[in-house]
Design an enzyme around this catalytic site. Sequence first.
Site, PDB file in Angstrom:
ATOM      1  N   TYR A   4       0.823  -1.217   0.000  1.00  0.00           N
ATOM      2  CA  TYR A   4       0.000   0.000   0.000  1.00  0.00           C
ATOM      3  C   TYR A   4       0.855   1.264   0.000  1.00  0.00           C
ATOM      4  O   TYR A   4       0.333   2.361  -0.154  1.00  0.00           O
ATOM      5  CB  TYR A   4      -1.071   0.006   1.111  1.00  0.00           C
ATOM      6  N   LYS A  62       5.603   4.272   5.862  1.00  0.00           N
ATOM      7  CA  LYS A  62       6.132   3.479   4.742  1.00  0.00           C
ATOM      8  C   LYS A  62       6.241   4.331   3.473  1.00  0.00           C
ATOM      9  O   LYS A  62       7.150   4.124   2.662  1.00  0.00           O
ATOM     10  CB  LYS A  62       5.245   2.258   4.482  1.00  0.00           C
TER      11      LYS A  62
END
Length: 284
Positions: free
Chosen positions: A148, A165
């Site tokens: 994602y 992330k």
Amino acid sequence: MFKTDLLAGRTILITGGGTGLGRAMALRLAGLGAKLFVAGRREGPLTETCQTIRKAGGTAASATCDVRDFGAVEKMIEAAEQAVGRVDTLVNNAAGNFIARTEKLSPNAFRAVTGIVLDGTFHCTLALGRKWIAAAQPGNILNIVTSYAASGSGSGFVVPSACAKAGVLALTRSLAVEWARHRIRVNAIAPGPFPTEGAWSRLMPSAEYEKRAKDSHPMKRFGRQEELADLAAFLLSEQAGYINGECVVIDGGLWLKGAGEFNDLADLPDAAWEMLEQARKRSQ
Ligand code: COA
């Protein structure tokens, strides 16, 4: 697929190397000839990983370290150099994540995750990168992000992780260019669902949800740890020497399934397809 001495002469530091995907990578990379240093917060799993590597004939040592603390990271790297020699490869694997409704999160909860994932990755990267540049020695960095982040979509219910992330991916691509002149390669792997005790206990709310996740996966299965470890071995090897700033998704096609408008038609039974085809022929 690989020669057993693919990584001979290499010394690899893996954060979060005592459990889950970090442990799987440590065992695989050691099996390909690399010396391993594993860091993490809990001594027990680190010791177990090192023992397993040594039993198989490899070289491994460990130290406890919370990657959120830059001073602790610098000390851990000193310990690594004393134990296994100059580290030439870093795998930023340590992560923290949990599912939660974002409106229920405290600022401290957000920081707990971004501190491990984004700050921790930066701390290890900075501490080793500085050493490599000062010594004019090459280096290799592999960051573990998530599908994602690679898709750019982020994800609801894991917002601190999605933010952190995304930052690690930006760090990967930015440094790949900035540090290429220092012969430092920086790449990332973006895993989809890989069952590990750590991830599953925090991210899989129920057995029913797990079954649904598997049934709706294009390949009807989750990833196997050795599949991810093999990808890491390739990206870290000399054979991948011209791959820099890349993020390789390993999710069996899961994120693409969500992106393609008509992909849910995979659930349409043959009988329904046949009716559609008959109707089309009649209208011609
Ligand atoms: N939902 C909402 N908030 C949560 C939470 C959850 N499931 N788990 C922790 N928090 C909050 C805590 O309440 C605390 O906030 P507060 O001080 O305002 O109450 C904050 O997060 C820090 O929690 P704490 O347990 O003290 O942090 P920690 O540093 O010990 O743990 C975590 C960090 C929370 C990321 C923990 O899950 C962890 O250590 N994970 C590492 C392994 C992992 O996540 N592996 C899976 C990777 S995919």
